[in-house]
Design a protein around this motif. Sequence first.
Motif, PDB file in Angstrom:
ATOM      1  N   SER A   1       0.843  -1.197   0.000  1.00 30.53           N
ATOM      2  CA  SER A   1       0.000   0.000   0.000  1.00 30.53           C
ATOM      3  C   SER A   1       0.874   1.241   0.000  1.00 30.53           C
ATOM      4  O   SER A   1       2.081   1.177   0.280  1.00 30.53           O
TER       5      SER A   1
ATOM      6  N   ASP B   1      -3.483  -2.749  -1.572  1.00 30.14           N
ATOM      7  CA  ASP B   1      -3.665  -4.078  -2.154  1.00 30.14           C
ATOM      8  C   ASP B   1      -4.506  -4.910  -1.183  1.00 30.14           C
ATOM      9  O   ASP B   1      -4.071  -5.207  -0.072  1.00 30.14           O
TER      10      ASP B   1
ATOM     11  N   LEU C   1      -7.416  -3.978  -5.807  1.00 26.73           N
ATOM     12  CA  LEU C   1      -6.818  -2.803  -5.184  1.00 26.73           C
ATOM     13  C   LEU C   1      -7.939  -1.839  -4.815  1.00 26.73           C
ATOM     14  O   LEU C   1      -9.004  -1.856  -5.428  1.00 26.73           O
TER      15      LEU C   1
ATOM     16  N   ALA D   1      -5.752  -2.993 -12.902  1.00 28.54           N
ATOM     17  CA  ALA D   1      -4.416  -2.727 -12.358  1.00 28.54           C
ATOM     18  C   ALA D   1      -3.346  -2.998 -13.405  1.00 28.54           C
ATOM     19  O   ALA D   1      -2.349  -2.257 -13.501  1.00 28.54           O
TER      20      ALA D   1
END
Length: 278
Positions: A192, A210, A215, A236
């Motif tokens: 993160s 994450d 996400l 992502a």
Amino acid sequence: MTTAAPQTLRDFNDLLEQANLPRLTRQQFDQLRATKPRKHLISAVTTMQADSNARIYIERSIQEVGAEPVPAAPQDAACAPQPQRAPAPQQPAQSGAPDFGPPSAPPQGQPAPAAQNDNAPSDFEYTMHVYGGKAALCFEPTTTRGEDFTVALDSATASAPRQYDWKDKLRIQLTRDELPVVAGVLLGLIPSCEYKNHGANNDKGFSIEDQGNKLFVRTWAKDHPVRAVPMTPEDAYRIATLFLRQLGLNAPCMTASDIIQTIRMVVARRVASRANNG
């Protein structure tokens, strides 16, 4: 409504004028065609009325050849008399060949111009969106004031099902240092990240976390609600390719594999170490 593709300089200028953009001289137009792929110019100028990314591409392109955009009138001056635009430069008579047709052969004794790659993606084609139920995100390639390639993150709240209020968007431009860290999160190398103190008043920020199967992206600003959007692995991947592109432009001697390995060995390890010691 579909806009017909321009065939001549006059057609191109007519589309610019309809969008309240300045007309180009022949010299500016020839310079534009020499530096931008024909396919991208035609695609952008015919869709810019409905696609803000295409309009940004055209605005930047014509500014690069010396055409200044027409300033927008202030809202409180909407009823004030508007100044007359200077007459457009007279264009020479057409020679019969369309301006957007195949390039003509150079004069005898002069080298042929470098071939353009009409299949090369332009910046507006690299702009990517992620849509959620309550908000949406837009990732756009851009540059910092220091001329480093980076990404701007726009977020907009939903105004209706599948409709978003982009006029009230929140924009955050990632710094040079944030770019590889966010790329590391997108690539699954960093769990993160969170960054605050963006904007002129240091009151904007964003975070990416994450969560395993997805996400989760949040943006915020003072006096604005938090805008949160889940991002699928497929999204992502798309966004990660944009970040790798921008990082590659900052380090043209490195391949995408080199960049990923550097993020893994240099950035991810130290971010994890900092979190453990924090």
